[in-house]
Design an enzyme around this catalytic site. Sequence first.
Site, short mmCIF file in Angstrom:
data_model
loop_
_atom_site.label_atom_id
_atom_site.label_comp_id
_atom_site.label_asym_id
_atom_site.label_seq_id
_atom_site.Cartn_x
_atom_site.Cartn_y
_atom_site.Cartn_z
N LYS A 1 0.78 -1.24 0.18
CA LYS A 1 0.11 -0.06 0.03
C LYS A 1 0.93 1.10 0.01
CE LYS A 1 -1.57 -1.60 3.71
NZ LYS A 1 -2.00 -1.99 4.92
N THR B 1 -6.91 9.35 9.53
CA THR B 1 -6.53 7.71 8.62
C THR B 1 -6.23 6.86 9.64
OG1 THR B 1 -4.08 8.76 8.58
CG2 THR B 1 -5.44 9.42 6.50
N GLY C 1 -6.65 3.35 11.18
CA GLY C 1 -7.20 2.23 10.81
C GLY C 1 -7.63 2.12 9.12
N THR C 2 -7.06 2.83 8.43
CA THR C 2 -7.07 2.96 6.85
C THR C 2 -6.59 1.54 6.45
OG1 THR C 2 -5.25 3.86 6.48
CG2 THR C 2 -6.91 5.07 6.38
N GLY C 3 -5.44 0.97 6.85
CA GLY C 3 -4.98 -0.39 6.43
C GLY C 3 -5.74 -1.48 7.00
N CYS C 4 -6.50 -1.58 8.11
CA CYS C 4 -7.30 -2.55 8.52
C CYS C 4 -8.65 -2.51 7.74
CB CYS C 4 -7.75 -2.33 10.12
SG CYS C 4 -6.55 -2.14 11.26
#
Length: 268
Positions: free
Chosen positions: A175, A207, A209-212
């Site tokens: 990402k 941002t 928790g964007t990855g989760c």
Amino acid sequence: MRISKALTIAGSDSGGGAGIQADLKTFQELEVYGMSAITAVTAQNTLGVQGIFPLTVEAVIDQIKSVGADLHPNAVKTGMLFNSEIIEAVAHAIKKEKMAKVVVDPVMIAKGGSPLLLEESVDTLKKKLIPIAFCITPNIPEAEKLVGFKIVSLEDRKRAAKTIFDLGAKSVVIKGGHDDGNEVTDLLFDGNTYHLFSSPRIDTKHTHGTGCTFAAAVTAELAKGKSILEAVETAKSFIHAAIEDSLGIGAGHGPTNHMAYRNRKVNV
Ligand SMILES: Nc1ncnc2c1ncn2[C@@H]1O[C@H](COP(=O)(O)OP(=O)(O)OP(=O)(O)O)[C@@H](O)[C@H]1O
Ligand SMILES: Cc1ncc(CO)c(N)n1
């Protein structure tokens, strides 16, 4: 009605923006039935992580077993696993329950800098979990830790994706949230081709928790039987909408808006 089902194996974020909470909200928004196995409880808000309480290996295994024995998830996501014992137990339980389409989000460090995976456990992640991953979704610092070299250019990123693929994952998404520039580009390597997913960078501090959320959206779409290419495409749209329409709550890095993608679809 035949509903697709997804299991998340991750840490609880009391603030509700990341971890188990983000995953379940995302599954629900994408019309997938969500289940959870909690690995650790965190006391956390938009300002940072105030406490980490890992569960026992037995507690983690039993949750996965209970779900596996009865509810048969179509896809599984892993998030915060915290230590080597939990990683090994999770990898073992996933294999034992014959769970397929495993999306590994190799969560290492929270936005504020708190470690969500012990440094010494990166090797266990590489040896035990990556070989059973259908897809792995590191951000750039996580990918650097997995491959042991710096990622600056797109060529570096492609080489890193291939290196992680060679550890046994069937597909790799590196990402681009931590890159700079006006565009945020995620790179998917499916073993044959490199695919780029770009969107304008949204100028925001919200941002958390964007990855989760991104990995949970990939998992939900895989659970429905979509291809990895389709799943990443939808996940990218889902997270873009969630960041763009973020809720503006909390004094620090606020959560994204998990309802945004659905609301936009309803309103078109
Ligand atoms: N400012 C932004 N604008 C638009 N999209 C973004 C932005 N930041 C991140 N994204 C998207 O969000 C997703 C997650 O990317 P990122 O690299 O931030 O993950 P992460 O660091 O694992 O997140 P986390 O904060 O949960 O650890 C990717 O699909 C990325 O393209
Ligand atoms: C529980 C948990 N998992 C993952 C992350 C990474 O965003 C977080 N902050 N908290």
